[in-house]
Each structure stands twice: as C-alpha cells, then as structure tokens.
Design a protein around this motif. Structure first.
Motif: not given
Length: 363
Positions: A68-76, A103-111
């Motif tokens: 998750v930290c990696g995906v959030v960093a990528l999006q930022l 990436a945001n689909q990944n974020v949705f599903l991480a939530i």
C-alpha cells in the motif's frame, strides 16, 4: 451493533449486528428472488468439517501495508509529475488510465482488505491505515466502506441491507444496451452513492478523521502542486470504476451473466450468485477475483486465497467462473439476456430485525 434507517420507513431506525471487525423471476421485470440462505455459510461449514486446518490461513498479511505504501507513493509521484501538464493531453490521459486507474483500483481493494482487518491485528490500526490508503482516491471513502461492506457479507442479497444490489429504479431504467453502457461507464458513482440512499450508517469519529485527513491532503496538494495534481487523483478514481479492465470485477462478482431460461423461486435452486476469476488481473487487485473463496472465508487475506482454493479444490472447481473481466464488461453491455435484474435477491428478515431491535432497546 450497526444502526441503519429503513429506506421504506425513514423515521424508523433498525439495529443490526454487523460482523465483528476482529472476528477470527421474471425476465425484464424482477430479480431472481429466493427463499434459500446464501451459499457461503454452508460451504464454509463443509470445508471446515473436511479441512479444519484452513483456519490457520486466517489472519493479517504483514506484506499488505508495504505494498500500500508503495502504491500511494507511486500515485503521489505521478500527481507531482503531472502538476504542470495539460489535462487534455494524451500523456495525462494515458498515465491516468494505464497507471492511475490500475493503482486506484488497487487502493480501493486495499481498503477492502483493511475492512476485514487483514493488515494489522488491531481493528483500529486497520481503520487508521485505511485513511492513509484513501489519499490517492481524492475523496473520503474508507470509513464509510467498511460498515456497508460488512453488511454485504453478512446479509448477501438482502433487499434492505445489501447495498451492492441495484435498486428497482436502476434495474428498470438501465436494463438496455445504452443503460448498461452508462452503468458500466459510471459504476463508480453507483457504488459510492447508492448505499447512502438505501441505508444510512451512523457517523463516527473515524468518518470525521477520514474527512479531515483527506481534505487536508487535498488542500496541500492543490496549494503546493496545483489543481491538476488533484485532478489526477479524481480522474484515476473515475477511470478505475469505469470502462477499465480491472473494474470488471464489480460486475463479475455477483451478476448472473448466464441466466436460466426459466426460474421459479419455489421449485428451482437459485442461480449461482458469486463468481470467481483466476486470471492475471488478480495480481493488481489483491486476488479479489477469488470471490467465492473470499465470501466463504472473509478473514483469509489476499495472499492465502489461492492456498485455500488448492486445499479445497473439489469445492471450487465445479463452480462457474469468469475467464476475462474485459469480456464480462462486454457481455454485460451487449448481451440482451443480461440485465441489472440479474442478481439473486432475498426478502429481508423483518421479524428477526424487529426482535434484534427490541433486544437492543431492552438492554
């Protein structure tokens, strides 16, 4: 205990017990109504009876928080890169569609994983980390998702409590090619807004914190990077729930794409109501494609769902499955036999809810 408001009687509050956070028809005019219970509880009992050791698969996956930290960093990072790029440029669109939406689909599903407390042992840590995970979405979402999703699991197909079901208005208006294309294009809004119109969940300090943190981050991004960076978040979120390969899971999970020619709720078993997918896109989506496995054992993390499938293969192999999320979207839109009515629906257990309500008030 969760408090909701009955959509047919807004003045009446109903108290239902959602799963504990830390717990180890007629074609064209109706849904597929059934008097049977949802299938996952029974299959879970059968699997546990034959393979009791699958309980060892339950529990948090420590790797989740690092991904998750990696995906959030990528999006930022991409949001910063696009701070001075035109929204109408191919660069902005392609980065938003190929990387941002995935990436945001990944974020949705991480939530989604965090809503089952599958990153940390303590439920509060999962809730707080979900607020951090929410950042690339652009709008506060994580706090509201968990209670609605718990109700979906415990009351699958329930006409009142399962907000994953389309409403009668959606099904009546959108059950045609143009309507289904509209639904598939804007389904992120249906899934985000529908729950608020059907049941209202009590606002908590977690919701407030989610709003404060998200709006603060949005303000700082707009102030120091510019509005285009923030727009990248919003556009990525929209595309993640639109005509994108990964968004196929929304439809694939519970819609009946091969409806029976004739169905009688009193004599026929309901069509399969949960479908799995075992393709490559699971790599980007926390194995959410293994949806029968997930509903059977909601407290097994993404990283162990394939192991569950291997152990209990004789239970999962016969179940219908999808080979392609892209084709799911295509078939959903263009197949005249596939409608928004193609969901298994159950009458709400009103008497049970009333008894639960009385027992709460008597305490």
């Amino acid at each position: 205990m969760t408090t909701i408001i009955h959509r047919k009687n807004p003045a009446e509050q109903i108290h239902v017990e959602s799963p504990p956070s830390d717990a180890p028809i007629e074609k064209l005019n109706d849904f597929y109504w059934t008097d049977t219970e949802e299938p996952h509880a029974q299959r879970r009992k059968e699997i546990l009876k034959k393979y009791p050791h699958v309980t060892k698969l339950c529990g948090p996956e420590p790797l989740t928080k690092y991904i998750v930290c990696g995906v959030v960093a990528l999006q930022l990072s991409i949001a910063y890169y696009l701070r001075d790029k035109s929204f109408f440029s191919w660069r902005f669109f392609l980065l938003s569609y190929i990387i941002g939406a995935t990436a945001n689909q990944n974020v949705f599903l991480a939530i989604h994983e965090l809503s089952h407390n599958l990153a940390f042992k303590k439920p509060l840590y999962n809730k707080l980390f979900a607020i951090f995970t929410n950042i690339p979405i652009g709008i506060p979402y994580s706090a509201s998702f968990q209670p609605y999703h718990q109700l979906h699991h415990k009351y699958q197909g329930d006409e009142v409590l399962d907000t994953d079901l389309p409403t009668y208005y959606e099904a009546a208006v959108l059950s045609n090619v143009l309507g289904k294309a509209f639904f598939a294009t804007f389904q992120i809004f249906f899934y985000a807004l529908r729950p608020m119109f059907i049941t209202q969940i009590k606002f908590t300090y977690i919701h407030l914190l989610n709003v404060i943190v998200q709006f603060l981050v949005d303000y700082l991004i707009i102030k120091y990077w510019g509005f285009k960076s923030f727009l990248y978040f919003l556009f990525s979120s929209f595309l993640a729930g639109s005509l994108h390969p990964c968004s196929g899971h929304f439809i694939a999970e519970h819609y009946i794409l091969d409806p029976p020619e004739h169905y009688d709720r009193h004599t026929d078993a309901p069509p399969p109501e949960t479908y799995s997918y075992y393709g490559i896109l699971n790599f980007f989506t926390w194995n959410v494609g293994l949806h029968n496995e997930h509903h059977d054992f909601p407290y097994i993390a993404w990283s162990k769902l394939y192991e569950l499938n291997r152990i209990a293969s004789e239970f999962y192999e016969p179940l219908p499955k999808h080979d392609s999320w892209i084709m799911v979207i295509v078939d959903f839109i263009f197949d005249e036999n596939v409608l928004l009515y193609n969901r298994v629906r159950r009458e709400s257990k009103r008497e049970k809810l009333e008894q639960m309500k009385k027992s709460v008030y008597s305490i």
